[in-house]
Design an enzyme around this catalytic site. Sequence first.
Site, PDB file in Angstrom:
ATOM      1  N   TYR A  79       4.666  48.568  31.234  1.00 47.84           N
ATOM      2  CA  TYR A  79       4.852  47.297  30.521  1.00 47.84           C
ATOM      3  C   TYR A  79       5.739  46.407  31.379  1.00 47.84           C
ATOM      4  CZ  TYR A  79       6.370  43.965  26.978  1.00 47.84           C
ATOM      5  OH  TYR A  79       6.644  42.810  26.290  1.00 47.84           O
ATOM      6  N   GLU A  89       3.531  38.264  29.643  1.00 45.72           N
ATOM      7  CA  GLU A  89       3.562  39.698  29.343  1.00 45.72           C
ATOM      8  C   GLU A  89       2.331  40.374  29.937  1.00 45.72           C
ATOM      9  OE1 GLU A  89       4.448  41.853  25.233  1.00 45.72           O
ATOM     10  OE2 GLU A  89       2.358  41.264  25.385  1.00 45.72           O
TER      11      GLU A  89
END
Length: 396
Positions: A116, A204
Amino acid sequence: MNIHEYQAKRLLQEYGVPVPRGYAATNSREVETAISHLGDDMIVVKAQIHAGGRGKGTFTDGYKGGVKVVKNREEALDAANHMLDNTLVTAQTGPEGRKVQTLYFTEACDIEHEYYLAIVLDRETAQSMIIASTEGGMDIEAVAEATPEKLIRVPISPTMGLRHYHCRRVAFALGFEGEQVKQFARILTGLYKMYWDKNAMLVEINPLVKTKQGQLMALDAKVSFDGNAIFQHPDIQQLRDLNEEDPKEIEASKHNLAYIALDGNIACMVNGAGLAMATMDIIQSFGGSPANFLDVGGGANEDQVTAAFKIILSDPNVKGILVNIFGGIMKCDVIARGIVAAAKNVDITVPLVVRLEGTNVEAGKQILRESGVALTPADSLVQAAEVIVAQVNSAG
Ligand code: ADP
Ligand code: MG
């Protein structure tokens, strides 16, 4: 403002972040072209909606998965036929789901590990925050909840910007070595530049993957831009997809009204964002639930007030309206005339409570009294909230 994954990936690519080759499609002809560009290999078919959790989502007709890895053209076509114009429900869409009007076809990767990586504007420290984790691919909120130690957080000062040592620090924390540290530094540098250049509030990548061939790549991308800076970026404005936005919010933006739909049943019309927040709070504290945030601004005119009433009443959940105006720059009699004119233009079928305060308040109240419009005047915000909550609750 949000954009789709396929648009975000194009931007990422411009900033040097590797992404798998892919093609978007909005109709069956484009679907065929996209699939033929990718050949007869493993393909991933991805529903494009402004919400995450697509992989684990379900369509309203029972078809499972808004992200499908398929083996060949036929399977890709079959997945596309199921997804296009179907409604996808994910953990982020709410139970009503979102209609899928665009698909993205992309090369499948041999994933060794999912990470992530995000950069987000952190309002508390007034800095940008890099957030990274070795636990990518899944819901990052769940990781933050269950294993907060697995989130790496590195603040970036806006005056210093991103430095190479930041990149190395995050890369080492993620366990990268050698060549991958270099790849990661290029990715984070590109991501930060994009975040900064385009006034993003969030970029993101979830997941950022390491492939079995040792390549780092972005397999998913989400970008949110600062709506107040969007006028500086005509290229980004063009990426806006009105299908993904609440029609009430689109209408409000045409009239320069700051409106955000919520899921309660008491609509609010207020001037000033702070007063609007306080109004929502006080409705809540009397046991009611606000249907929206609405700031008509310091100098609202009759047309705007009329538009505001129309937008509020187009929400079928609305069972009552609380107008709370403080006449500072704006005078109460002007606002009262606006309310009366709007009420005559729009059929207001639910209880209406109006609280006016400030300049020319007596004249304003008199206009409301003599107007014949069915409304309950209130002298204070507390009284106004109490009355509207009681009226809505007694109406059942
Ligand atoms: P969402 O976050 O909305 O569920 P993602 O694009 O992150 O959608 O896809 C979900 C999962 O599907 C990823 O975590 C990854 O495991 C897999 N996936 C997505 N794109 C690819 C791809 N190009 N190749 C292989 N697997 C993929
Ligand atoms: Mg994802």
